[in-house]
Motif scaffolding. Structure first.
Motif, PDB file in Angstrom:
ATOM      1  N   ARG A  33      38.736  34.778  49.426  1.00  0.00           N
ATOM      2  CA  ARG A  33      37.891  35.854  49.830  1.00  0.00           C
ATOM      3  C   ARG A  33      37.371  36.759  49.083  1.00  0.00           C
ATOM      4  NH1 ARG A  33      42.836  39.371  52.507  1.00  0.00           N
ATOM      5  NH2 ARG A  33      43.833  39.802  50.537  1.00  0.00           N
ATOM      6  N   THR A  35      36.906  36.898  44.289  1.00  0.00           N
ATOM      7  CA  THR A  35      36.294  36.403  43.064  1.00  0.00           C
ATOM      8  C   THR A  35      37.170  34.951  42.642  1.00  0.00           C
ATOM      9  OG1 THR A  35      35.753  38.450  42.423  1.00  0.00           O
ATOM     10  CG2 THR A  35      35.222  36.668  40.705  1.00  0.00           C
ATOM     11  N   GLY A  37      39.172  32.476  41.058  1.00  0.00           N
ATOM     12  CA  GLY A  37      40.231  32.575  39.782  1.00  0.00           C
ATOM     13  C   GLY A  37      41.236  33.549  40.024  1.00  0.00           C
ATOM     14  N   GLY A  38      41.050  34.500  40.918  1.00  0.00           N
ATOM     15  CA  GLY A  38      41.995  35.439  41.324  1.00  0.00           C
ATOM     16  C   GLY A  38      42.538  36.602  40.280  1.00  0.00           C
ATOM     17  N   THR A  39      43.665  37.066  40.303  1.00  0.00           N
ATOM     18  CA  THR A  39      43.925  38.273  39.521  1.00  0.00           C
ATOM     19  C   THR A  39      43.786  38.049  37.919  1.00  0.00           C
ATOM     20  OG1 THR A  39      45.553  39.002  41.342  1.00  0.00           O
ATOM     21  CG2 THR A  39      45.597  40.086  39.356  1.00  0.00           C
ATOM     22  N   GLU A 189      50.783  49.400  30.177  1.00  0.00           N
ATOM     23  CA  GLU A 189      49.824  48.821  29.250  1.00  0.00           C
ATOM     24  C   GLU A 189      48.695  49.628  29.740  1.00  0.00           C
ATOM     25  OE1 GLU A 189      51.186  44.128  29.520  1.00  0.00           O
ATOM     26  OE2 GLU A 189      48.909  44.665  30.392  1.00  0.00           O
TER      27      GLU A 189
END
Ligand SMILES: Cc1cc2nc3c(=O)[nH]c(=O)nc-3n(C[C@H](O)[C@H](O)[C@H](O)COP(=O)(O)OP(=O)(O)OC[C@H]3O[C@@H](n4cnc5c(N)ncnc54)[C@H](O)[C@@H]3O)c2cc1C
Length: 473
Positions: A33, A35, A37-39, A189
Motif C-alpha cells: 500500500r 512504497t 521495499g517497506g521500512t 540514533e
C-alpha cells in the motif's frame, strides 16, 4: 487458483519469502500500500545510516582531538543532505528490491489488502491504489505488514504536531531545537544525528536509563558519550502535555524527584517504540489470532492459527531487525510451499544501535543468564584498556563479557565502542561455537584493532589486563 503464495507487504520479510517461493517454482503476488521495499530501505535502516554517516563527517570535522590537526565544520545544508540521502535510497530500492521482483518474476500490486472469506476459504480483497478492488486467491498467504510508530498518550501531541523518524528524515531545514521522546535504538540514533548536524537536542526516556534493554554498563557508557557531545538527557521522564506555540512546541517534562519543567522545542520527535501493523486486516474473519499489541501470533514455524496463513517480520512482535524479518519470511515460505518444517534459530542474535560510539550486543545479559539460574561470571573492560581506542584518542565505551561461572562458556557480549557493530560478529561466532573465555583469550586477534577488545575482555577473567604488555598470550 493463480498463486501459490500471496504476500501482504513488500519489506524484508516479504522479499525473502517471495524469493524462496519463486525458487520453489510457485507463482507469487505481493501487495503493497506504500512504497515498494517497506521500512528498511525507505524510512528505516538505509536512510538513517546514510544520514548518520553524513552527520559523523560533520562531527569529525569539528573534533579537535588530535594535536596539530585543526579542522572546522560549517553549517549543514539540510535540503542537500536530505536530497543526497533520497538519491541513495532510490538507488538501493531499485537494486535490492524492485529490480529483484522483475528478475525473479513476481507481481507487485499497489493497494491495501484485507482478508475476506472465512477460515476454510481465505481470500484477499485489495483496494487498488488507482481505485477499484480486486480479489486474490492463493494456496497460502503471508502477513508481512511490519510495524508503525507507537505514539504515547501525552496530551496534545496530535494537535501540536510531531515528527516520527520517517518524517524527521524528510526535513529540508534543521530545527534549532528538538525533544526526542524515547531513548532506545531509534531515539538514540535520531538524537545524535540531529545533534551532530547542529540541532540542540534533548532526549526524554521513560525508563531509568538510556538503552534500557542493554546492560547497565552499556547505558552508562552511552549516556556519558552523548552528554559529552552536548545532548541533554532526561531519564525516568514523563512527557506531560505538549502545546503548539508560534515558534514550535512547549513541552512539560516530569522527572522523578524534580519539579516539572516546561521548555520550548522547535520540534518533538516521537521514538517510543513500534507496534505491529494489523489494523484493518480483518484477521478474525479468517481465524488468525493476534496478541495484546496487535501482533500476529505464530508458532515457531511462522504458521498462524490458520494453517494456510503465515506471518513474518515486525508484525509478529519479535525482534525488530530486517535480518530477522528476512529469516522469518524465508522460513515461512519454505514451510508453506515445501513443508520444510524449519524454524528460525535466535541463538546469539546480534543487535546494533548505530550511535557513535555504537552499541552492539549478542547473546544474554548478566540478568538474563541469572534468570535462567545459571551461575554467572562477568568482566567489564573500559576502552582505556584497549590499545586501538587509546591510539585513536577515542576511549568512549566499554566491553562486557557474560560467561557461565565454572565452565567459562561465553553466553553474552556487550560492547560500546567505535566499530562495535563490526566487532560483535566475532562474539556471535564465539557464542555459537560454545567457546569459553579461555578459548577466546588464546585465539588470535590482530593488535591495534577494536576486535582485540573481545580477547582482552576474555583475558580479564584470569589476569589484570592493565598490566599486560602488547599482544600477551
Ligand atoms: C529509523 C529506523 C531504523 C532502523 N534501522 C535498522 C537497522 O539499522 N538494522 C536493522 O536490522 N533494522 C533496522 N530497523 C528495523 C527494520 O527496518 C525493520 O525491522 C524491518 O524493516 C521490518 O521488515 P518487515 O518486512 O517486517 O516490515 P516492513 O519493512 O515495515 O514492511 C511492511 C510493509 O507492509 C505494507 N503494508 C502494511 N499493511 C498493508 C496492507 N494492509 N496492505 C498492503 N500493504 C501493507 C507497508 O506499507 C510496508 O511497506 C530500523 C527501523 C527504523 C524505523
Amino acid at each position: 487458483m493463480r498463486y501459490g503464495l500471496a504476500i501482504i507487504g513488500s519489506g524484508g520479510a516479504a522479499f525473502a519469502a517471495a524469493i524462496t517461493a519463486r525458487d520453489a517454482g510457485a507463482p507469487v503476488v505481493m501487495i503493497e500500500r506504500g512504497t515498494t521495499g517497506g521500512t528498511c530501505v525507505n524510512t528505516g535502516c538505509v536512510p538513517s545510516k546514510a544520514l548518520l554517516a553524513a552527520a559523523a563527517a560533520r562531527h569529525a570535522a569539528s573534533d579537535q582531538r588530535f594535536p596539530g590537526i585543526a579542522t572546522s565544520a560549517g553549517p549543514a545544508d539540510m535540503a542537500a543532505v536530505t536530497r543526497g540521502k533520497d538519491e541513495l535510497v532510490t538507488a538501493m530500492r531499485a537494486g535490492k528490491y524492485t529490480d529483484l521482483a522483475a528478475d525473479y518474476g513476481w507481481e507487485i500490486t499497489a493497494g491495501t489488502a484485507r482478508f475476506t472469506g472465512n477460515a476454510g476459504a481465505p481470500r484477499l480483497q485489495v483496494s487498488l491504489g488507482d481505485g477499484g478492488t480486486v480479489s486474490i486467491e492463493a494456496g497460502h498467504y503471508l502477513i508481512a505488514t511490519g510495524a508503525a510508530p507507537w505514539i504515547p498518550p501525552a496530551g496534545g501531541l496530535e494537535q501540536a504536531g510531531y515528527l516520527t523518524s520517517a518524517t524527521a528524515m524528510q526535513l529540508t531545514g534543521l530545527p534549532e531545537s528538538m525533544l526526542v521522546i524515547g531513548g532506545n535504538a531509534v531515539g538514540l540514533e535520531m538524537a545524535q544525528l540531529f545533534a551532530r548536524l547542529g540541532t540542540r537536542v534533548t532526549i526524554a526516556e521513560a525508563a531509568g536509563r538510556l538503552a534500557p534493554f542493554e546492560e547497565p554498563e552499556v547505558s552508562a557508557a552511552i549516556e556519558d558519550a552523548l552528554d559529552d557531545e552536548g545532548i541533554a538527557i532526561d531519564t525516568a521522564a514523563t512527557v506531560m502535555p505538549v502545546r503548539r506555540e508560534a515558534r514550535g512546541r512547549s513541552v512539560r517534562i516530569r522527572t522523578a524527584g524534580e519539579a516539572d519543567r516546561e521548555l520550548p522545542y522547535g520540534q518533538v520527535l516521537v521514538a517510543a517504540g513500534r507496534r505491529p501493523a494489523t489494523a484493518g486486516l480483518n484477521l478474525d474473519a479468517v481465524g488468525v489470532k493476534a496478541g495484546r499489541h496487535g501482533e500476529v501470533l505464530t508458532d515457531s514455524r511462522q504458521r498462524t492459527a490458520n494453517p494456510r496463513i503465515w506471518a513474518a517480520g515486525d508484525v509478529t512482535g519479535g525482534p525488530q531487525f530486517v535480518y530477522v524479518a528476512a529469516a522469518q519470511g524465508s522460513v515461512a515460505a519454505g514451510n508453506a510451499l515445501l513443508h520444510s518444517e524449519r524454524q528460525v534459530d535466535y541463538t546469539a542474535l546480534p543487535r546494533v544501535i548505530f550511535t557513535s560510539p555504537a552499541i552492539a550486543s549478542a547473546g544474554l545479559t548478566e540478568a538474563e543468564l541469572l534468570a535462567l539460574r545459571v551461575p554467572c561470571d562477568c568482566r567489564v573492560v573500559p576502552l582505556e584498556a584497549v590499545p586501538r581506542a587509546v591510539a585513536a584518542r577515542d576511549t568512549r565505551g566499554v566491553v562486557k563479557l557474560v560467561a557461565e561461572a565454572g565452565t567459562g562458556r561465553i553466553r553474552g557480549a556487550h560492547i560500546v565502542a567505535d566499530g562495535a557493530g563490526e566487532v560483535i560478529t566475532a562474539a556471535v561466532y564465539a557464542i555459537r561455537a560454545q567457546m569459553t573465555v579461555t578459548d577466546l583469550a588464546g585465539t588470535w586477534a590482530p593488535y591495534l584493532t577494536m576486535s582485540e577488545s573481545l580477547r582482552l575482555a576474555a583475558q580479564a577473567f584470569t589476569r589484570d589486563i592493565t598490566r599486560l604488555s602488547c599482544c600477551a598470550f
